[in-house]
Motif scaffolding. Structure first.
Motif, short mmCIF file in Angstrom:
data_model
loop_
_atom_site.label_atom_id
_atom_site.label_comp_id
_atom_site.label_asym_id
_atom_site.label_seq_id
_atom_site.Cartn_x
_atom_site.Cartn_y
_atom_site.Cartn_z
N THR A 1 5.35 -2.07 -9.89
CA THR A 1 5.52 0.00 -11.18
C THR A 1 5.56 0.60 -9.57
OG1 THR A 1 3.96 -1.65 -12.21
CG2 THR A 1 4.23 0.98 -13.30
N ALA A 2 6.48 1.58 -10.68
CA ALA A 2 6.86 2.90 -9.66
C ALA A 2 6.01 4.09 -9.62
CB ALA A 2 8.22 3.08 -10.01
N ARG A 3 5.88 4.94 -9.25
CA ARG A 3 4.95 5.80 -9.53
C ARG A 3 5.40 6.83 -10.75
NH1 ARG A 3 6.91 10.83 -5.41
NH2 ARG A 3 4.69 12.02 -6.11
N ASP A 4 6.46 6.59 -11.48
CA ASP A 4 6.84 6.99 -12.88
C ASP A 4 6.30 6.39 -13.27
OD1 ASP A 4 8.55 5.31 -12.64
OD2 ASP A 4 10.19 6.95 -13.45
N GLY A 5 5.69 4.74 -13.67
CA GLY A 5 5.40 3.31 -14.80
C GLY A 5 6.77 2.55 -14.81
N ASP B 1 0.66 -1.06 0.20
CA ASP B 1 -0.36 -0.20 0.11
C ASP B 1 0.19 1.17 0.19
OD1 ASP B 1 0.98 -0.23 2.53
OD2 ASP B 1 -1.01 -0.47 3.85
N ARG B 2 1.94 0.95 -0.24
CA ARG B 2 3.46 2.24 -0.51
C ARG B 2 3.99 2.69 -1.56
NH1 ARG B 2 5.38 4.83 3.48
NH2 ARG B 2 6.20 6.74 2.36
N ASN B 3 3.60 3.62 -2.68
CA ASN B 3 3.74 3.62 -3.76
C ASN B 3 5.54 3.68 -3.40
OD1 ASN B 3 2.30 3.49 -6.28
ND2 ASN B 3 0.98 5.96 -5.23
N TYR B 4 5.99 3.65 -5.14
CA TYR B 4 7.44 3.95 -4.95
C TYR B 4 8.02 4.71 -5.98
CZ TYR B 4 8.39 -0.69 -2.74
OH TYR B 4 8.18 -1.67 -2.13
N ASN B 5 9.13 5.16 -5.40
CA ASN B 5 10.41 6.28 -6.13
C ASN B 5 10.96 5.62 -7.43
OD1 ASN B 5 9.45 8.79 -5.42
ND2 ASN B 5 10.85 8.46 -3.60
N PRO B 6 11.55 6.07 -8.54
CA PRO B 6 12.14 5.29 -9.56
C PRO B 6 13.38 4.02 -8.96
CG PRO B 6 11.44 7.42 -10.55
CD PRO B 6 10.88 7.26 -8.68
N ASP B 7 14.08 4.92 -7.78
CA ASP B 7 15.31 4.07 -7.52
C ASP B 7 15.06 3.27 -6.35
OD1 ASP B 7 14.62 6.05 -5.32
OD2 ASP B 7 15.57 6.95 -4.96
N GLY B 8 13.68 2.57 -6.00
CA GLY B 8 13.43 1.57 -5.24
C GLY B 8 12.67 1.72 -3.30
N THR B 9 13.00 3.78 -3.60
CA THR B 9 12.65 4.19 -1.81
C THR B 9 11.20 4.74 -1.73
OG1 THR B 9 13.15 6.28 -2.48
CG2 THR B 9 15.01 4.73 -2.25
N LEU B 10 10.73 4.58 -1.19
CA LEU B 10 9.14 4.81 -0.63
C LEU B 10 9.11 6.05 -0.90
CD1 LEU B 10 8.56 2.83 2.21
CD2 LEU B 10 8.23 1.98 -0.01
N VAL B 11 8.13 6.65 -0.92
CA VAL B 11 7.01 7.74 -1.71
C VAL B 11 6.88 8.31 -0.49
CG1 VAL B 11 5.46 9.21 -3.09
CG2 VAL B 11 6.72 7.26 -3.84
N SER B 12 7.98 9.87 -0.13
CA SER B 12 7.65 10.19 0.99
C SER B 12 5.64 10.56 1.37
CB SER B 12 8.32 11.48 1.08
OG SER B 12 7.96 12.54 2.59
N ARG B 13 5.54 10.31 2.56
CA ARG B 13 3.86 10.72 3.15
C ARG B 13 3.38 11.88 2.98
NH1 ARG B 13 1.44 6.53 6.00
NH2 ARG B 13 2.16 4.87 6.48
N SER B 14 4.27 12.88 2.85
CA SER B 14 3.93 14.46 2.93
C SER B 14 4.06 14.43 0.68
CB SER B 14 5.92 14.65 2.66
OG SER B 14 6.54 14.53 1.48
N GLU B 15 3.83 13.56 0.48
CA GLU B 15 3.39 13.15 -0.72
C GLU B 15 1.81 12.49 -0.84
OE1 GLU B 15 5.55 14.69 -3.46
OE2 GLU B 15 7.42 15.06 -2.51
N LEU C 1 10.25 -2.20 -11.11
CA LEU C 1 11.14 -2.33 -10.80
C LEU C 1 11.15 -3.44 -10.03
CD1 LEU C 1 10.45 0.48 -7.98
CD2 LEU C 1 12.24 0.72 -9.83
N ARG C 2 12.70 -4.19 -9.45
CA ARG C 2 12.56 -5.50 -9.08
C ARG C 2 12.60 -5.70 -7.24
NH1 ARG C 2 11.98 -10.44 -11.53
NH2 ARG C 2 12.90 -10.67 -9.67
N VAL C 3 11.73 -6.00 -6.88
CA VAL C 3 11.74 -6.13 -5.23
C VAL C 3 12.13 -7.36 -4.62
CG1 VAL C 3 9.68 -4.28 -5.01
CG2 VAL C 3 9.50 -6.48 -5.85
N ASP C 4 12.19 -8.64 -5.15
CA ASP C 4 12.37 -9.95 -5.13
C ASP C 4 11.96 -9.51 -3.08
OD1 ASP C 4 13.73 -10.80 -6.98
OD2 ASP C 4 15.00 -9.19 -6.93
N ALA C 5 10.72 -9.41 -2.62
CA ALA C 5 10.39 -9.71 -0.93
C ALA C 5 9.86 -10.59 -1.09
CB ALA C 5 10.05 -8.86 -0.95
N GLN C 6 10.73 -10.93 0.41
CA GLN C 6 10.36 -12.38 0.81
C GLN C 6 9.04 -12.24 1.62
OE1 GLN C 6 14.51 -12.43 2.25
NE2 GLN C 6 14.41 -14.52 2.46
#
Length: 252
Positions: free
Chosen positions: A207-211, A168-182, A214-219
């Motif tokens: 899919t990042a916010r810019d479309g 339930d969080r959006n991602y930036n293209p660099d793989g970080t989370l979009v700040s909650r201030s956004e 991203l690879r996430v390989d999450a466990q």
């Protein structure tokens, strides 16, 4: 992926008032990131959440934070690293004592809020968290964002790292989370979250916010217990995984 963990931040109360429906979330998730009192939660409320988790066989993890209850742990604090290490150790130890009183124990550690985000690039705070955890146990894993400097440092320090993605969080293209201030930091559309979770679990991408993809390989996949419609969101995530043939099982 035939199985994946689903985690949620629980035990969070402000002025004695819970910010989410822990019991309902615990019926869905396999791991509970339980507040340790520094950003939210009271000893009594934390104990209740731990008791409910233990009764359901949900894995209990410590959710340590900066000592910032007025900011819900979502503001960066420029800590002395030794103080931060001591506070991380204190929080894990306190939660573990409560967990053991209910026949369970702390099985992993996931930092909260601003501390979690700082560990992506802040080596001093990453080392402090690692030091605090190693003082508690060298066999308890850290749950972290893939690609973070803390993940790299923890592995070098001999700790196990579990990587996660956020439903339930959006991602930036660099793989970080979009700040909650956004405005678009949190994804609230349930159908969109269902699609994201299936993508994460079956393709290892998001899919990042810019479309971009991203690879996430999450466990593990996180759904926040204090997000709007958190219970419905968690149930939808569980249903989506079941329909995709992915079983929900704790990594611990």
């Amino acid at each position: 992926m035939s199985s994946i963990d689903v985690n949620s931040d629980l035990g969070e109360s402000v002025a004695g008032i819970p910010v989410g429906d822990d019991e309902a979330i615990l019926d869905v998730v396999s791991s509970a990131n339980v507040a340790c009192g520094f950003h939210a939660g009271s000893p009594h409320g934390i104990s209740a959440t731990v008791s409910q988790a233990a009764a359901r066989g949900v894995t209990i993890g410590a959710h340590p934070a900066y000592n910032d209850p007025s900011g819900f742990g979502r503001r960066f604090i420029d800590y002395d690293p030794k103080q931060l290490a001591d506070e991380v150790l204190y929080q894990i130890g306190a939660l573990d004592a409560i967990a053991r009183s209910h026949g369970s124990e702390v099985r992993y550690v996931k930092p909260h809020g601003a501390l979690y985000n700082a560990l992506v690039r802040n080596a001093e705070h990453a080392q402090a968290v690692i030091d605090g955890l190693r003082a508690f146990s060298r066999s308890v894993p850290l749950l972290l964002l893939p690609g973070s400097i803390a993940a790299e440092m923890a592995v070098k320090a001999g700790l196990q790292v579990i990587t996660e993605a956020f439903a339930d969080r959006n991602y930036n293209p660099d793989g970080t989370l979009v700040s909650r201030s956004e405005d678009d930091a949190v994804v609230t559309d349930i159908d969109a979250v269902r699609s994201r979770v299936i993508e994460m679990a079956t393709s290892g991408t998001v899919t990042a916010r810019d479309g971009s993809t991203l690879r996430v390989d999450a466990q593990s996949i996180c759904v926040h217990g204090d997000s709007p419609g958190a219970v419905e969101m968690a149930k939808a995530i569980r249903e989506a995984l079941d329909e995709a043939g992915v079983s929900v099982t704790s990594f611990a």
